[in-house]
Each structure stands twice: as C-alpha cells, then as structure tokens.
Design an enzyme around this catalytic site. Structure first.
Site, mmCIF file in Angstrom:
data_model
loop_
_atom_site.group_PDB
_atom_site.id
_atom_site.type_symbol
_atom_site.label_atom_id
_atom_site.label_comp_id
_atom_site.label_asym_id
_atom_site.label_seq_id
_atom_site.Cartn_x
_atom_site.Cartn_y
_atom_site.Cartn_z
ATOM 1 N N HIS A 1 1.811 3.265 2.465
ATOM 2 C CA HIS A 1 2.876 3.277 3.467
ATOM 3 C C HIS A 1 4.073 2.466 2.988
ATOM 4 O O HIS A 1 5.231 2.836 3.222
ATOM 5 C CB HIS A 1 2.346 2.711 4.785
ATOM 6 C CG HIS A 1 3.262 2.881 5.946
ATOM 7 N ND1 HIS A 1 4.068 1.872 6.422
ATOM 8 C CD2 HIS A 1 3.505 3.949 6.746
ATOM 9 C CE1 HIS A 1 4.752 2.297 7.466
ATOM 10 N NE2 HIS A 1 4.440 3.561 7.688
ATOM 11 N N CYS A 2 3.809 1.376 2.275
ATOM 12 C CA CYS A 2 4.865 0.460 1.835
ATOM 13 C C CYS A 2 5.823 1.089 0.830
ATOM 14 O O CYS A 2 6.976 0.652 0.713
ATOM 15 C CB CYS A 2 4.262 -0.791 1.215
ATOM 16 S SG CYS A 2 3.146 -1.712 2.285
ATOM 17 N N ILE A 3 5.373 2.069 0.063
ATOM 18 C CA ILE A 3 6.234 2.635 -0.980
ATOM 19 C C ILE A 3 6.871 3.955 -0.562
ATOM 20 O O ILE A 3 7.553 4.598 -1.363
ATOM 21 C CB ILE A 3 5.475 2.811 -2.310
ATOM 22 C CG1 ILE A 3 4.409 3.902 -2.221
ATOM 23 C CG2 ILE A 3 4.888 1.484 -2.757
ATOM 24 C CD1 ILE A 3 3.824 4.299 -3.574
ATOM 25 N N GLY B 1 0.809 -1.202 0.000
ATOM 26 C CA GLY B 1 0.000 0.000 0.000
ATOM 27 C C GLY B 1 0.845 1.255 0.000
ATOM 28 O O GLY B 1 2.061 1.213 -0.246
#
Length: 346
Positions: A333-335, A331
């Site tokens: 936050h992950c990138i 999502g």
C-alpha cells in the site's frame, strides 16, 4: 448539490495506479544485490497491478535505462526527479468535485516529520507533477500529511493517528480541531477518528510514527480490517489488543459501529533489526483485484488471502512476498497511490 469534495473509497473504480521507481539511498541499499531486490520488488507490484488496471511509474532521470530493464512493456512511465519511492506518501490524494471531476490534494511533505536522515526536496514536488500529468487541478494544503497516514470508507469517515498529524516534526501548532477542519475542506471528511498510535516498529528511527495503513483499513462502510499480533512475545500484542478496544468504541460518519475483522500477523516475530511490523492490512485494492502482502509463512499467508477474498467479494487476491518492502520501511500500500475514475455529478 453538495459543495464539499468527496474522497472515494479505495474500492471505487480506478483510472490508474501510480508508483515511483527506487532511486537511491537506503531503498536501493549498499550492494548490487540489494538494489536488484528493491527494483524487482517495485516492478513485481507494478506488474501485478497492471494485470488489473493501467499503471504509471514515476522514474528519476538517473534511473530511466535501469527501470526499462525491470518494468513490463505495458507499464507507462513518467520521468521526474525523485528522492525516494513511497508514492502513497508523496503522491496526491484525489477527490471528486461537485460535478464528479477529479481534483488532486497536494499535502506538504517533509520526509515523515523532517528526520535528519530523510531527503524530500524532490519528493515534495511529486504530487503536483503527478496531478499535472493526470490533467487534474491541484488543491493545495498547508497540512504536513502523507497518504499512508489517512484512510476513508468513501462516506466521509477518515482515519488518522494522533502521533502523525499532531507530530511536532510535522504540524507543531496543529490541534485536532484544525486538522479536522482541513480534512473537511480538502477531503470532505464528516467524521475523523483519531487512532491513538501505530505499530511499535514505526516509532524507531526510520519509522513514520504511526501510519494508519499499517494498522487498519475499511474494505466497505461499517467493516474494519484490523492487524492482530497474536503472539504475546511481540510488543504489538498489547498494542493491537488496545487498538481493537479503541475501535470497538468508535462509530463512523453514519453512526455505525464497526464490524471488526482481524487479520492475524504471520508467525515471524523478528528480523535482523528487531520486532517486525509484518501485517496484511497494507494491501492495495485494484479494479477487480487485491495485491496483498505475503511473508513466507504459508499458513498465515493463505489465511490472510482468504480473509481478504471474503472482505472484497468479486476481487481476485494476488499475494506477493513483501519482506523486501518491509525491510525498507513499508508495504505494498505504501508504494502505490490510486487515481480514481471521474464520477457522475453529485
């Protein structure tokens, strides 16, 4: 003076937000349409964040001309070799030192536990590359870890997951005590909370085996936002109920019980691959704002945005359709990975 490092909360003032531009493989997909979708998604997140704070995107040498067509002119770029584009996991974790200066923790990255499909030789060097570009000294760690696998309240509480840090593909000889000691050394952790597991989809072939940033986040000390699957037809219905029970029995580094606020999942239960892991927990906080996930479920998306606005008072919530990201394994936050501003002496 406190000699231990201080890992600031994501709500602390940021100097910059970092991303990595999609390079190849499953992230770009098999068709030109897939590649465009991925590039546009990453560019949209960068643009939304750049409305609030400086943004730098790491770009592989092979993608420089392509990235220039997608990224806004006010977004900085850093050219460096990449395997993938999940900056939260491959970037450094910045902490404050004794005088408030920034240091960058460089974890060992091995592609989320060395699965056969992953390539990480280039990504394993990105944390140091980014730290050097930011002018911050590096603190090396031998712990195999990712930024999406840890979370803090900024006061010494750190969330981790038993199936990640103790994963045999990551740290086969680790114990909870050894992991906690390393988190104390590198992050200044005073209380480590071992979340028992992550979401169902995260244990499939291309999952991380339980990243905490798909499950829970702490918007302010003592408050916990928790993903809640409310449809009993989804396997995470029981998972998230058990997680709530778990967190109800936990206290933070200051001895407080958590005020748990649920973020209900959208009504979409499946995609072409099976039960989805769509959640609103996986947002990124920026200076004055929150870049949040949306999933094409208007009522649920608006409800989540309202909950986030209340949890982060004074910040403007911007929601982006994150389904192209989740289809690739993560999502918003992950990138992204925040670089905190330096702090005053502690």
């Amino acid at each position: 003076m406190n000699d231990a490092p201080h890992w600031p909360a994501e709500t602390s003032e940021h100097a910059r937000l970092w991303l990595a531009f999609p390079t190849g493989g499953y992230t770009l997909g098999d068709t030109a349409a897939d590649a465009h979708e991925a590039r546009q998604m990453w560019a949209d997140v960068a643009a939304a964040a750049a409305d609030f704070e400086p943004v730098t995107v790491v770009v592989d040498p092979s993608q420089v001309e392509v990235a220039a067509r997608y990224l806004r002119d006010d977004i900085d770029t850093l050219v460096a070799p990449l395997d993938d584009a999940w900056m939260r996991d491959i970037g450094p974790t910045w902490v404050h030192g004794q005088r408030g200066e920034l240091n960058a923790v460089d974890w060992v990255f091995n592609g989320w536990g060395a699965p056969a499909w992953a390539r990480w030789g280039k990504d394993s060097r990105i944390a140091r590359t980014v730290a050097d570009a930011a002018g911050t000294p590096v603190v090396s760690s031998l712990l195999v870890n990712e930024g999406g696998a840890i979370h803090t309240d900024g006061e010494g509480t750190v969330l981790v997951t038993e199936t990640v840090q103790l994963d045999r593909g990551r740290n086969p000889y680790a114990s909870k005590e050894r992991v906690e000691a390393e988190l104390a050394r590198t992050l200044g952790a005073r209380k480590v909370i071992w979340v028992p597991r992550g979401l169902t989809r995260d244990y499939e072939e291309f999952g991380t085996r339980g990243h905490v940033d798909m499950v829970a986040t702490i918007p302010s000390p003592g408050m916990l936002l928790l993903h809640a699957q409310q449809d009993s037809a989804h396997p995470d219905f029981e998972v998230t109920r058990a997680l709530r029970t778990f967190f109800e029995g936990q206290t933070d580094a200051s001895g407080r019980s958590f005020d748990i606020v649920e973020l209900p999942a959208p009504g979409i239960l499946e995609d072409g691959e099976g039960p989805v892991d769509y959640n609103y927990v996986n947002h990124v906080v920026v200076n004055g704002g929150v870049i949040a996930c949306a999933f094409g479920d208007k009522a649920a998306d608006e409800r989540a945005a309202a909950i986030l606005a209340e949890a982060y008072p004074g910040r403007r919530v911007v929601s982006l359709d994150a389904r192209p990201l989740f289809a690739r394994g993560g999502g918003i936050h992950c990138i992204t990975q925040q670089q905190p501003a330096p702090a005053t002496s502690r």
